[in-house]
Enzyme design. Structure first.
Site, short mmCIF file in Angstrom:
data_model
loop_
_atom_site.label_atom_id
_atom_site.label_comp_id
_atom_site.label_asym_id
_atom_site.label_seq_id
_atom_site.Cartn_x
_atom_site.Cartn_y
_atom_site.Cartn_z
N ASP A 4 -5.75 -2.70 2.80
CA ASP A 4 -4.89 -3.81 2.37
C ASP A 4 -5.74 -5.04 2.04
OD1 ASP A 4 -2.59 -5.31 1.91
OD2 ASP A 4 -1.72 -4.99 3.89
N ASP A 32 5.67 -4.63 -1.93
CA ASP A 32 6.32 -4.82 -0.62
C ASP A 32 7.83 -4.86 -0.77
OD1 ASP A 32 4.08 -4.82 0.93
OD2 ASP A 32 3.87 -7.00 1.02
C1 DGJ Z 1 1.07 -6.15 3.39
C2 DGJ Z 1 1.39 -4.75 2.99
O1 DGJ Z 1 1.80 -4.69 1.65
C3 DGJ Z 1 2.44 -4.18 3.92
O2 DGJ Z 1 2.80 -2.89 3.53
C4 DGJ Z 1 1.89 -4.19 5.32
O3 DGJ Z 1 0.82 -3.31 5.41
C5 DGJ Z 1 1.47 -5.59 5.72
N1 DGJ Z 1 0.58 -6.17 4.75
C6 DGJ Z 1 0.82 -5.60 7.06
O4 DGJ Z 1 0.29 -6.80 7.40
#
Ligand code: DGJ
Length: 749
Positions: free
Chosen positions: A479, A549
């Site tokens: 991420d 997200d």
């Molecule tokens: C952002 C990501 O897009 C989410 O899926 C998740 O992993 C969060 N970060 C966790 O902090």
């Protein structure tokens, strides 16, 4: 019938073969020596460059195939413009900034003596299999540029890049080094298609009609970005749609700051220049050193955006995605982030894993919160050891439990980041990007490690390598939840300080490459607060992308559709989450959520401990159904039958009719699956017929509308010819809000 199909089958399978990197036939590049012209030939496209009397490399053609003889001398004779106000009529293949050049250059350098004028003349060439290397040199300074063209005839694509070589005795400062400039045929006016958005709303297709001037899409953030994606497509205004009209398109294989500039000059000619962003960029090229640009791939489709996307998908499966997983099915994921956020422990994760297993999930992923003091977003990033309170015996008990359930196990990491409240930051406060006398601006309470520093990058490589060596981890989600600001690297020599944009992105690639080499069975997911890092560069190193997200299926249909213009559906991960969704607060039926998430790599992200028995049973049915259609969705041919985006001409894209339909056809054309989505029925109107595409007209197909429960078709299964399905289409009755259908089409025995 079956035998007849076999003939077609071979051709179709060849398109999608993912078993090996292609060994193309050498005939894709021809050198017409007497005319000093190189012809690069795809199955349906042609690209030509030549040398003029002044020794300049001139662009001649990109588009449908012309007869080789028609190039004639081909090369335009310069027409001197005595006033100097006009456009230079020479369309330089790789324009350097110097002499009579005002449009966006590919290259801009400063020699050690202060000269900032660069002239490139053809020197030599080499053809190695399907790669053409053209060497250009400055007449005075020993500085050379090697232009590389890798022709992929069956995809009608050319990968372009450039290597700069400093043969001088003193350094050269490179101030701009793009990968390629693409010149378009003289067919104005033009419409540009591109992908734009923001966090939670990535990769939406937009259109802009181009007039004189420059339209630039870019990221200055040190990463690909949610806002704009490094892909473009161009068509004559009003002249192309999903399955008709000429489309020229391209994408950058780069995950750092980038730009793609479409520029129409006063003569109406269009060029597209793209590569590493020159903003705040400078590269000190030492004597004897080389600088290689990322690849900018470009393609031509004579029949619209649909074939253009399918070529990109097939290219990614065959050439881009990491082996050996490229041809393998992506597992069904469960990810606990939306269910539990930071509030996790071993027992709860094992309980979730058991529920996930019951649904048919194949890969269980623990997201954020498993390490250091990570109880919220305030602390812990950088300390990649299991939390002593949540996982007192490390990750092993959970990994063993997940493996015991016969599922793969994965974890989330965010390697480029630190919280100021972390042991790593306390030990190495200088490892983050920062300037003296300036605050260190936090986003999501985190700072960004400067991977241009070999010590910081090496530390992170070692930590990840150790975690992968000690544990049987099958999957990592990488991420990135902020971008570069205050890009200071004061320890570096002054001349190198602006290299951070490139060095950081290259270091991310290097860490991934080394980890993949050492742990080849680990699958990787690229995530950046959703789909902020989706591009061909990262897809060479990660197997899939967390697309957004935003899990509201209605929004997700738009985001996912845009994504497929550039990237393969297999690489797009989508989870079914709980009502209401976290972005719009919308409630949608489980069927709608599943159908939407089944159009790429399926995942589940709801809190399964709260799902009723009925919901779980329904979900189990969808997961089983998904596994049956998975080869079509992940490796098949995508047709956007009723896209969200309004067909050309339009600027920008606006909401469609409320109907969206997508079809995935198996490579052998014997099967298809169609997903239909209706936002709301209105005025008692029937849906328009859904005309399928890509089937064999003479074959007979059995059609079933599939819904959970018994597995029986909801409507009587019917049989129709491929021609009828494609010409008359399917009549479907959907009533109400958020209605969806999954239709299986299989060749009748
Ligand atoms: C952002 C990501 O897009 C989410 O899926 C998740 O992993 C969060 N970060 C966790 O902090």
């Amino acid at each position: 019938m079956r035998q007849m199909i076999a003939g077609f089958t071979l051709a179709a399978i060849a398109i999608l073969s993912v078993t090996s990197r292609s060994a193309e036939t050498p005939s894709a590049i021809r050198y017409l020596e007497e005319r000093r012209i190189w012809l690069l030939e795809g199955d349906k496209s042609q690209y030509a460059v030549g040398v003029n009397a002044a020794g300049e490399l001139i662009h001649l053609w990109w588009g449908p195939k012309l007869a080789a003889g028609d190039f004639g001398s081909g090369v335009i004779v310069p027409v001197a413009n005595s006033t100097g106000w006009g456009e230079n009529p020479q369309y330089l293949e790789f324009p350097a900034w110097g002499e009579w050049r005002y449009p966006e250059p590919a290259l801009k350098v400063r020699f050690a003596d202060g000269v900032r004028d660069l002239r490139l003349r053809h020197d030599s060439h080499r053809i190695e299999s399907n790669v053409l290397k053209l060497v250009l040199k400055d007449p005075h300074y020993p500085f050379a540029v090697e232009l590389r063209y890798r022709v992929l005839p069956r995809f009608d694509l050319i990968e372009r890049s450039a290597v700069l070589r400093n043969g001088c005795e003193r350094p050269i400062d490179v101030e701009q080094a793009l990968s390629a400039v693409w010149h378009l045929p003289h067919l104005q006016p033009w419409t540009l298609s591109y992908l734009a958005g923001k966090w939670g709303a990535e990769t939406q297709l937009r259109r802009a009609d181009l007039g004189q001037g420059k339209f630039q899409i870019e990221s200055r953030r040190g990463a690909t970005s949610h806002q704009l994606n490094p892909w473009f497509a161009l068509s004559g205004t009003g002249k192309a749609g999903e399955e008709h009209g000429e489309v020229w398109y391209g994408a950058l294989a780069w995950s750092g700051s980038w730009k793609i500039a479409a520029e129409v000059n006063a003569a109406g000619r269009l060029q597209v220049a793209g590569g590493i962003h020159d903003f705040d960029f400078s590269w000190r090229l030492e004597p004897g050193a080389e600088f290689e640009t990322p690849v900018f791939v470009g393609g031509f489709s004579p029949n619209g955006f649909g074939p253009a996307s399918r070529q990109m998908h097939a290219y990614q499966l065959a050439e881009i995605l990491p082996r050996p997983a490229a041809g393998e099915a992506r597992p069904v994921i469960y990810n606990s982030w939306y269910a539990t956020e930071f509030n996790i422990d071993v027992a709860q994760q094992i309980a979730l894993a058991k529920r996930a297993k019951d649904l048919g999930v194949e890969l269980f992923v623990v997201d954020d919160g498993w390490f250091g003091k990570r109880d919220s977003d305030r602390a812990g990033l950088g300390d990649w050891s299991p939390s002593k309170t949540k996982f007192p015996q490390g990750l092993k008990p959970l990994i063993d439990a997940v493996h015991g359930l016969n599922m793969k196990f994965g974890v989330w990491v965010e390697p480029e980041m630190v919280n100021p409240d972390s042991d790593l930051y306390r030990a190495h406060p200088n490892w983050v990007f920062h300037f003296p006398n300036r605050p260190r601006t936090e986003q999501r309470r985190q700072l960004m490690l400067n991977f241009a520093r070999p010590d910081a990058a090496e530390h992170i490589f070692r930590v990840l390598d150790t975690r992968l060596t000690e544990n049987e981890i099958d999957f990592i989600k990488w991420d990135m939840n902020r971008h570069i600001m205050e890009p200071g690297w004061m320890e570096a020599p002054q001349a190198q300080q602006r290299e951070i944009w490139v060095r950081h992105a290259r270091a991310v690639y290097d860490i991934l490459d080394r980890l993949r080499a050492k742990h080849p069975r680990v699958l990787w997911e690229s995530c950046s607060g959703g789909g902020g890092r989706a591009d061909l560069g990262i897809l060479r190193r990660t197997d899939q992308v967390w697309t957004s997200d935003n899990t509201d299926p209605l929004d997700r249909l738009v985001i996912q559709e845009g994504y497929t213009y550039a990237y393969a559906p297999k690489t797009q991960v989508a989870w079914v989450t709980d009502n209401p969704d976290g972005v719009n607060g919308r409630d949608t039926p489980l069927a709608f959520r599943f159908h939407c998430a089944m159009m790429g790599t399926l995942g589940v992200g709801g809190n399964l401990l709260r799902w009723s028995n009925e919901e779980s049973a329904e979900a189990k049915w969808y997961v089983a159904e998904y596994k049956q259609i998975r080869p079509l969705v992940q490796d098949g041919l995508l047709y956007r039958l009723h896209p969200h985006a309004v067909p050309l001409p339009s600027s920008p894209a606006v909401a469609g009719s409320g109907l969206q339909a997508y079809e995935y056809v198996s490579p052998d054309l014997s099967q298809a699956v169609v997903f239909v989505f209706l936002h709301s029925s209105q005025l008692g109107n029937d849906l328009p017929a859904i005309r399928l595409r890509g089937l064999m007209p003479g074959a007979r197909y059995r059609i079933e509308v599939r819904q959970p429960g018994t597995g029986d078709p909801a409507i009587t299964a019917q049989e129709m010819s491929g021609a009828t399905l494609m010409e008359r289409g399917l009549a479907l009755r959907l009533r109400g809000d958020y209605q969806s259908a999954l239709i299986r089409v299989r060749m009748a025995e």
